[in-house]
Design an enzyme around this catalytic site. Structure first.
Site, PDB file in Angstrom:
ATOM      1  N   GLU A  33     -15.122 -17.865   8.589  1.00 17.51           N
ATOM      2  CA  GLU A  33     -14.878 -18.996   9.483  1.00 17.51           C
ATOM      3  C   GLU A  33     -16.144 -19.750   9.893  1.00 17.51           C
ATOM      4  O   GLU A  33     -16.457 -19.897  11.076  1.00 17.51           O
ATOM      5  CB  GLU A  33     -14.140 -18.525  10.739  1.00 17.51           C
ATOM      6  N   GLU A  68      -5.964 -13.911   7.283  1.00 18.99           N
ATOM      7  CA  GLU A  68      -5.535 -13.622   8.652  1.00 18.99           C
ATOM      8  C   GLU A  68      -4.279 -14.423   8.957  1.00 18.99           C
ATOM      9  O   GLU A  68      -4.207 -15.615   8.644  1.00 18.99           O
ATOM     10  CB  GLU A  68      -6.597 -13.984   9.698  1.00 18.99           C
TER      11      GLU A  68
END
Length: 361
Positions: free
Chosen positions: A27, A240
């Site tokens: 991320e 995720e």
């Protein structure tokens, strides 16, 4: 960048005989945003009106930080492919935190705002690593404020990932702030876009413990389609996906253990993912977030994403109801789709060549 390259080289050399899928940075868009734009994550740098930090420049530093992370990733990939890949046979990629963005209205300006939201959040990272430069929307609106890549750097970056990791939780509305008045946000560094989960007093989906994460299952199919289209159906992993519950000192443990809403969340999002796979998306895996309740960034232990309940005093783990459902999903309730699109039940241990396994419930 050189320090990161050295660190990556040590990891490849030490663990490459066992690790076949490498992620250089998790991320990076989240880190640049919350660490250097809003200042809520470490190192806590920002400037007004984005936050109240002791140091930082929210209009400049996120761009520099992202630039350095992209170059660091490209250098690590070069090291792996030149020195380790032939012997170790692994793959290397990066993970993106990816909201799905829907136009706030049917107006053309909001449709364009949704496209800019993708460019300034997702393509900001992936376009350089696949196509060799930042998105044209960023170049247009940020001009010389956006760093440039040299010809050598562009060549090093281009096609420097073997797969894309997608962390997807929710969908937001995107509203134009160029031709429309926005009550907050929507600055140049944000692509002149205001994002929200509410429109005309109605939420985009059922709320969860995280105030920006709403339950919008169709977003999974749409965000995978976006990656498929923009990045030539590069292999993807949903790294995720999950739903949070509120954790309080006086919480009802039985309610947390009987997490019916989490089961419905995963069923609906997996069904949406299955539709994307059926339409040809090259998705290689799915990871539920998370195996157990854990420390969630600046939110600490106030959110529970886990399939296992953790008593934070004793650290005892107790399976939630979702564990039983997920186990059954993985081992008993699997169908396969052959190349003709016909589905049949089968035992999960039996192998079928050239077939992708999907849940079609």
């Amino acid at each position: 960048m050189q320090d990161f390259a050295h660190f990556a080289d040590v990891c490849f050399r030490s663990f490459g005989d066992r690790v076949k899928y490498w992620v250089t940075i998790n991320e990076p868009n989240h880190l640049a945003d919350f660490g250097y734009l809003r200042g809520t994550y470490a190192p806590g740098r920002c400037s007004a009106p984005f936050g109240n930090c002791s140091q930082g420049n929210s209009e400049v530093e996120p761009l520099i930080v992202m630039h350095n992370m992209i170059l660091s990733h490209a250098k690590a990939t070069e090291i792996y492919r030149n020195n380790y890949k032939a012997k170790q046979g692994g793959s290397i990629g990066v993970i993106i935190h990816a909201f799905m963005y829907e136009p706030f209205s049917d107006n053309e300006v909001d449709v364009e705002a949704a496209a800019r939201a993708f460019a300034f959040n997702v393509a900001w990272v992936l376009d350089p690593l696949v196509h060799g430069d930042y998105p044209r929307e960023m170049r247009y609106y940020l001009g010389p404020q956006l760093p440039n890549f040299s010809a050598g750097e562009a060549n090093q970056m281009k096609r420097s990932i073997d797969f894309i990791g997608v962390n997807h939780y929710s969908t937001l509305y995107a509203k134009d702030c160029i031709y429309s008045n926005c009550e907050s946000g929507g600055y140049a560094i944000e692509g002149f876009v205001f994002t929200t989960g509410e429109r005309n007093g109605v939420l985009i989906g059922e709320p969860t413990a995280n105030p920006r994460f709403y339950v919008v299952p169709t977003g999974m199919e749409k965000i995978i389609e976006y990656f498929k289209r923009r990045y030539n159906n590069m292999p993807m992993f949903v790294t995720e996906n999950g739903m949070s519950q509120i954790s309080t000192p006086n919480e009802n443990v039985n309610e947390l253990l009987n997490d019916y809403k989490r089961i419905e969340f995963h069923k609906s999002y997996l069904s949406s993912l299955a539709r994307a796979i059926k339409d040809g998306a090259d998705v290689r895996g799915y990871f539920a977030w998370s195996f157990m309740d854990n420390f969630e960034w600046q939110c600490g232990y106030s959110f529970r994403f886990g399939l296992h309940y953790v008593d934070y005093t004793t650290l005892k783990r107790t399976p939630k109801l979702s564990v039983s459902w997920y186990r059954n999903f993985l081992t008993e309730n699997i169908t396969y789709m052959n190349q003709e699109g016909i589905t049949r039940n089968h035992h999960p241990n039996k192998k079928y060549k050239n077939r992708k396994y999907i849940d079609v419930e």
